[in-house]
Design a protein around this motif. Sequence first.
Motif, PDB file in Angstrom:
ATOM      1  N   LEU B  10       0.835  -1.208   0.000  1.00  0.00           N
ATOM      2  CA  LEU B  10       0.000   0.000   0.000  1.00  0.00           C
ATOM      3  C   LEU B  10       0.862   1.247   0.000  1.00  0.00           C
ATOM      4  O   LEU B  10       0.613   2.187  -0.751  1.00  0.00           O
ATOM      5  CB  LEU B  10      -0.925  -0.010   1.216  1.00  0.00           C
ATOM      6  CG  LEU B  10      -1.892   1.158   1.316  1.00  0.00           C
ATOM      7  CD1 LEU B  10      -2.880   1.152   0.171  1.00  0.00           C
ATOM      8  CD2 LEU B  10      -2.632   1.140   2.629  1.00  0.00           C
ATOM      9  N   VAL B  11       1.912   1.235   0.847  1.00  0.00           N
ATOM     10  CA  VAL B  11       2.779   2.407   0.938  1.00  0.00           C
ATOM     11  C   VAL B  11       3.460   2.659  -0.410  1.00  0.00           C
ATOM     12  O   VAL B  11       3.475   3.793  -0.918  1.00  0.00           O
ATOM     13  CB  VAL B  11       3.826   2.222   2.057  1.00  0.00           C
ATOM     14  CG1 VAL B  11       4.867   3.317   1.986  1.00  0.00           C
ATOM     15  CG2 VAL B  11       3.145   2.209   3.417  1.00  0.00           C
ATOM     16  N   VAL B  12       3.963   1.567  -1.021  1.00  0.00           N
ATOM     17  CA  VAL B  12       4.625   1.711  -2.315  1.00  0.00           C
ATOM     18  C   VAL B  12       3.634   2.262  -3.339  1.00  0.00           C
ATOM     19  O   VAL B  12       3.929   3.197  -4.099  1.00  0.00           O
ATOM     20  CB  VAL B  12       5.180   0.350  -2.785  1.00  0.00           C
ATOM     21  CG1 VAL B  12       5.691   0.446  -4.210  1.00  0.00           C
ATOM     22  CG2 VAL B  12       6.295  -0.104  -1.859  1.00  0.00           C
ATOM     23  N   MET B  13       2.420   1.698  -3.337  1.00  0.00           N
ATOM     24  CA  MET B  13       1.415   2.132  -4.304  1.00  0.00           C
ATOM     25  C   MET B  13       1.067   3.605  -4.096  1.00  0.00           C
ATOM     26  O   MET B  13       0.865   4.328  -5.063  1.00  0.00           O
ATOM     27  CB  MET B  13       0.136   1.306  -4.167  1.00  0.00           C
ATOM     28  CG  MET B  13       0.233  -0.137  -4.606  1.00  0.00           C
ATOM     29  SD  MET B  13       0.879  -0.360  -6.262  1.00  0.00           S
ATOM     30  CE  MET B  13      -0.412   0.370  -7.220  1.00  0.00           C
ATOM     31  N   LEU B  14       0.989   4.013  -2.837  1.00  0.00           N
ATOM     32  CA  LEU B  14       0.649   5.405  -2.553  1.00  0.00           C
ATOM     33  C   LEU B  14       1.691   6.347  -3.149  1.00  0.00           C
ATOM     34  O   LEU B  14       1.350   7.325  -3.801  1.00  0.00           O
ATOM     35  CB  LEU B  14       0.547   5.628  -1.040  1.00  0.00           C
ATOM     36  CG  LEU B  14      -0.819   5.346  -0.428  1.00  0.00           C
ATOM     37  CD1 LEU B  14      -0.768   5.471   1.081  1.00  0.00           C
ATOM     38  CD2 LEU B  14      -1.867   6.300  -0.983  1.00  0.00           C
ATOM     39  N   GLY B  15       2.973   5.993  -2.920  1.00  0.00           N
ATOM     40  CA  GLY B  15       4.042   6.807  -3.481  1.00  0.00           C
ATOM     41  C   GLY B  15       3.942   6.881  -4.984  1.00  0.00           C
ATOM     42  O   GLY B  15       3.983   7.957  -5.595  1.00  0.00           O
ATOM     43  N   LEU B  16       3.737   5.704  -5.579  1.00  0.00           N
ATOM     44  CA  LEU B  16       3.633   5.606  -7.032  1.00  0.00           C
ATOM     45  C   LEU B  16       2.467   6.442  -7.532  1.00  0.00           C
ATOM     46  O   LEU B  16       2.559   7.165  -8.521  1.00  0.00           O
ATOM     47  CB  LEU B  16       3.411   4.137  -7.393  1.00  0.00           C
ATOM     48  CG  LEU B  16       3.807   3.708  -8.795  1.00  0.00           C
ATOM     49  CD1 LEU B  16       5.308   3.738  -8.925  1.00  0.00           C
ATOM     50  CD2 LEU B  16       3.268   2.326  -9.078  1.00  0.00           C
ATOM     51  N   TYR B  17       1.375   6.349  -6.790  1.00  0.00           N
ATOM     52  CA  TYR B  17       0.162   7.036  -7.226  1.00  0.00           C
ATOM     53  C   TYR B  17       0.342   8.541  -7.199  1.00  0.00           C
ATOM     54  O   TYR B  17      -0.039   9.243  -8.129  1.00  0.00           O
ATOM     55  CB  TYR B  17      -1.020   6.636  -6.346  1.00  0.00           C
ATOM     56  CG  TYR B  17      -2.233   7.485  -6.596  1.00  0.00           C
ATOM     57  CD1 TYR B  17      -2.952   7.340  -7.782  1.00  0.00           C
ATOM     58  CD2 TYR B  17      -2.632   8.456  -5.701  1.00  0.00           C
ATOM     59  CE1 TYR B  17      -4.036   8.131  -8.048  1.00  0.00           C
ATOM     60  CE2 TYR B  17      -3.721   9.267  -5.962  1.00  0.00           C
ATOM     61  CZ  TYR B  17      -4.425   9.099  -7.136  1.00  0.00           C
ATOM     62  OH  TYR B  17      -5.488   9.893  -7.400  1.00  0.00           O
ATOM     63  N   VAL B  18       0.950   9.022  -6.103  1.00  0.00           N
ATOM     64  CA  VAL B  18       1.125  10.476  -5.986  1.00  0.00           C
ATOM     65  C   VAL B  18       1.961  10.984  -7.155  1.00  0.00           C
ATOM     66  O   VAL B  18       1.612  11.983  -7.803  1.00  0.00           O
ATOM     67  CB  VAL B  18       1.762  10.834  -4.626  1.00  0.00           C
ATOM     68  CG1 VAL B  18       2.186  12.287  -4.613  1.00  0.00           C
ATOM     69  CG2 VAL B  18       0.783  10.565  -3.504  1.00  0.00           C
ATOM     70  N   ALA B  19       3.033  10.246  -7.477  1.00  0.00           N
ATOM     71  CA  ALA B  19       3.878  10.642  -8.602  1.00  0.00           C
ATOM     72  C   ALA B  19       3.080  10.623  -9.902  1.00  0.00           C
ATOM     73  O   ALA B  19       3.091  11.582 -10.681  1.00  0.00           O
ATOM     74  CB  ALA B  19       5.075   9.712  -8.696  1.00  0.00           C
ATOM     75  N   LEU B  20       2.356   9.515 -10.115  1.00  0.00           N
ATOM     76  CA  LEU B  20       1.583   9.358 -11.352  1.00  0.00           C
ATOM     77  C   LEU B  20       0.508  10.432 -11.461  1.00  0.00           C
ATOM     78  O   LEU B  20       0.292  10.994 -12.531  1.00  0.00           O
ATOM     79  CB  LEU B  20       0.913   7.988 -11.362  1.00  0.00           C
ATOM     80  CG  LEU B  20       1.704   6.875 -12.008  1.00  0.00           C
ATOM     81  CD1 LEU B  20       1.014   5.562 -11.802  1.00  0.00           C
ATOM     82  CD2 LEU B  20       1.881   7.155 -13.493  1.00  0.00           C
TER      83      LEU B  20
ATOM     84  N   TYR C 253      -4.599   3.996  -8.712  1.00  0.00           N
ATOM     85  CA  TYR C 253      -5.757   4.443  -7.948  1.00  0.00           C
ATOM     86  C   TYR C 253      -6.594   3.251  -7.491  1.00  0.00           C
ATOM     87  O   TYR C 253      -6.969   3.149  -6.323  1.00  0.00           O
ATOM     88  CB  TYR C 253      -6.598   5.398  -8.802  1.00  0.00           C
ATOM     89  CG  TYR C 253      -7.629   6.154  -8.017  1.00  0.00           C
ATOM     90  CD1 TYR C 253      -7.283   7.302  -7.329  1.00  0.00           C
ATOM     91  CD2 TYR C 253      -8.944   5.711  -7.953  1.00  0.00           C
ATOM     92  CE1 TYR C 253      -8.215   7.999  -6.593  1.00  0.00           C
ATOM     93  CE2 TYR C 253      -9.896   6.397  -7.220  1.00  0.00           C
ATOM     94  CZ  TYR C 253      -9.526   7.545  -6.543  1.00  0.00           C
ATOM     95  OH  TYR C 253     -10.462   8.221  -5.813  1.00  0.00           O
ATOM     96  N   SER C 254      -6.851   2.319  -8.420  1.00  0.00           N
ATOM     97  CA  SER C 254      -7.693   1.165  -8.073  1.00  0.00           C
ATOM     98  C   SER C 254      -7.007   0.296  -7.031  1.00  0.00           C
ATOM     99  O   SER C 254      -7.643  -0.161  -6.075  1.00  0.00           O
ATOM    100  CB  SER C 254      -7.995   0.318  -9.305  1.00  0.00           C
ATOM    101  OG  SER C 254      -8.341   1.131 -10.369  1.00  0.00           O
ATOM    102  N   ALA C 255      -5.699   0.054  -7.225  1.00  0.00           N
ATOM    103  CA  ALA C 255      -4.993  -0.835  -6.303  1.00  0.00           C
ATOM    104  C   ALA C 255      -5.026  -0.269  -4.888  1.00  0.00           C
ATOM    105  O   ALA C 255      -5.266  -1.005  -3.919  1.00  0.00           O
ATOM    106  CB  ALA C 255      -3.552  -1.026  -6.767  1.00  0.00           C
ATOM    107  N   ILE C 256      -4.818   1.032  -4.768  1.00  0.00           N
ATOM    108  CA  ILE C 256      -4.840   1.642  -3.435  1.00  0.00           C
ATOM    109  C   ILE C 256      -6.213   1.481  -2.802  1.00  0.00           C
ATOM    110  O   ILE C 256      -6.341   1.075  -1.641  1.00  0.00           O
ATOM    111  CB  ILE C 256      -4.453   3.128  -3.526  1.00  0.00           C
ATOM    112  CG1 ILE C 256      -2.966   3.258  -3.808  1.00  0.00           C
ATOM    113  CG2 ILE C 256      -4.788   3.857  -2.234  1.00  0.00           C
ATOM    114  CD1 ILE C 256      -2.516   4.637  -4.149  1.00  0.00           C
TER     115      ILE C 256
END
Lengths: 311, 287, 271
Positions: B10-20, C253-256
């Motif tokens: 989740l933490v990794v995805m959050l970082g990735l998401y913010v960048a994206l 977005y979906s994964a989060i």
Amino acid sequence: MVVVECDRVSKKYNTGLFKKRICAVQNLSFQVKEGTIYGLIGPNGAGKSSTIRMLLGLSRPTKGEVRFRGNVLNAVDLRAEIGYLPENPYLYDHLNLNELLAFSGEAARMEPAVYRLRGRELMARLDLLDAQKRPLRTFSKGMLQRAGICFALLHDPSIIVFDEPMSGLDPVGRKMVFDLVMELKQQGKTILFCSHILNDVERLCDRIGLIHKGQMVREFGREDFLQSASDAVFLLTDRLDESSQRALEPLIIQSRPEGEGTLLAVSVDRYLDVNACLQQKGIAVRGCRSEWVSLEDLFVHHIREHAPCAV
Amino acid sequence: MRKVLPASILVVMLGLYVALSGAVWKQQERARLEVPAGYVIPSKFSRVLALGQQGLLSDFLFLKTITFVGGRIGSGMPLSEDDWRFVEHSLDVVTDLDPYFKDPYVLTEGLLAWDAGLIAEANQLLAKGMAYRTDDWQLPFFIGFNQFYFLKDFTAATESLMVAARLPGSPSYLKTLAARIGYYGDKSKTALLFLQELVAEADDPLMRARLQKRLQVLEGSVVMEEALDRFVEDQGRNPEKLVELIETGYLEKFPVEPYGGTWIFNKEGRVFSTSRFVDGFVPQEKD
Amino acid sequence: MRSVVALAIITFKEGIRNRALFGIGLMALFLLGLNVSVAGFFMRDIGKVTVDMNLSALNFAGLLLVFFVAINLMAKDIDRKTIHLVLSKPISRSQYVWGKYGGILLFLSVSLAFLFLFSCLTIALLLALYPDYFGAFSWGQFVVAATFVLVKLAVLTAIVLFFSTITTSSLVTLIFSLGSYIAGVTIEEVVFYLKSDWATQERVVSESLRTVIDVLSYLLPNFTVFDFSLEAAHGLPIAFERIVLALGYAGGYSAILLLLAGFIFARREFN
């Protein structure tokens, strides 16, 4: 060995944002031993279903612990050993029974060949073979109940939890389920169920817990019903006066007042002696009872006596 | 252990998401400028597609139109003719969906008439609004302004202003203004009075900013025209160049021209700017 | 993994046999049929109108599928306590979330693929009828735009799942998801409007509102990112980089949301 154990379990619900918390279960403890059948009875809203949901980990106790063979239920693997039938099961409307059972088998990580075979056995057992390709939406209440039992038993669990297994069943269906439960017991399964149909509970269970307002009122064993003394008959006579009571005492097992008369438990081989004595004293026999004390009597008696619990 | 893995994912995805997400928003900002104005579904269809929410759809379309123009102007890109056509269609559809909606009429006046020069189209839209907003004196006032300022049709302008003056809530000087047009029709001072009224009535910050800039330039013109008038009165001739006004002391200095053009005048004694009072339009300087 | 797949399969079957599907399918086919019949009324740019109508039909049908069928696939489980049965099997709560998501996604893909097929047929038909009026049309861009309709629905489904884990009724889930959708479609216009120079010049946007808008632009999905209908309609080139970014954005977005839904679901009690 204790398989299922409820240790001083309490459960409170928030019913709404600003409403009072409701105490569904309070300090409830009981144990189910391996290979026995335990029945939970109690009036509507007593907390039976809440207890069962906590057993399955669907909800968490506010206080206390639920243990399976000494372990707290959290690991998914433990659930592979449990078969659960909820009250009034709603299954998927548009699936058929075959697909539902395939899901059950897959979820329990069984081999397809194994679960197909076992599914057929269970369907045959519960008379659902003809309906296996029909969408579940078209099932009657009793059929859904039986389908739910197939779903619960497919993976051959060692612990079986049934919530009202007999509701909605016709007499034939009830007999089917009754026999199935007896057979499961013979296979050494541990079974916990709750029911309103006291007659079934009485005949099936090794131990019975009576719950009222979230508390365990009393636990009964088989001995409490005296049904094990199968060679006894129960005679209802006019109320005995003291002399007749004294005269009959050596002949009978026990007696108690029942309504306006007296109920006598008589051993089958002493029946003629008792009969002679009654004839001699001129005491009329009003009828006979099939059991010493019915669970129904106990149930009503205890519920009336039990004071409401403070929340 | 069982919760650590999903939590770290989740933490990794959050970082990735913010960048994206940041990249995507930037990307969208770029894409919006590259994309042509597009196309507005005619109100015949959008009325059906709105599923009973015509008001909401008109609000949304209006917002979209503002953002489109705002985005172009903000990034310094001049709007092409097609872009202006899109704005006109949008406003037409917005006012078809909700003909009582005032903002699009204000925008029509401010953008279509002033910036796009689509005077006839603007007046047509405003006339549509007049049919519905029968108590609104501003719509005939806008039309009158367009007729006066852009079309130089003083008779029609006087008529429109008289219509506006009869409507409730209209300022009392409208009648004076209407009369004034008859005498001094073609003077910046008249336009200035008009514009001051427009600015006073504009609640929309977006419109206000633009109108104020125009007010500034018109005030400049008025100062110049008054100096020019005095010069002509005293000298009995037109100056050769506007600089003469400063050299002879009729004017202290040239007023600021906020659009970046240079002041010019015509024989009738009117002062304009080479920018034509439009941002980014300074053809003489380029030549 | 096996139980996730098994759950996805029954979810898919439950969805695809829903009768609402016929209605939605018929409606979409009606729109496509309408397209064929009205195409002749337009003078030029028939290709553009066709692409617009096809993509709108796919989009509209997809939204109906999500809001009327997909929501029920998750919420009815909870409403009708079927979830008690499912969770009594060795399936963890987060496996349940992923299984449901997989099933709904499969269901949406298959339904949309079916409609897409019909949509391609209508386009092929109109291409044959009016070959001169399809100037800038390209199949590639149409496929990309149609695929992104599905991508958008996938993100929306993640939102639906997320809300069903925190609410107790399907109606609340429906309202929240619908709200997020509307916000997601309009947020770009609002954000760019507020960021535009006109607005800032006049200081209608206070600093705190700006921060709120910035945070919202991260919290809410920007559905316009997945909208390639303009490009498909006018045959404009679509940058590869834009596709990759949009896909990554959707996936992230979906994964989060699904991971969060898993966490919340694990703590949830079923009474």
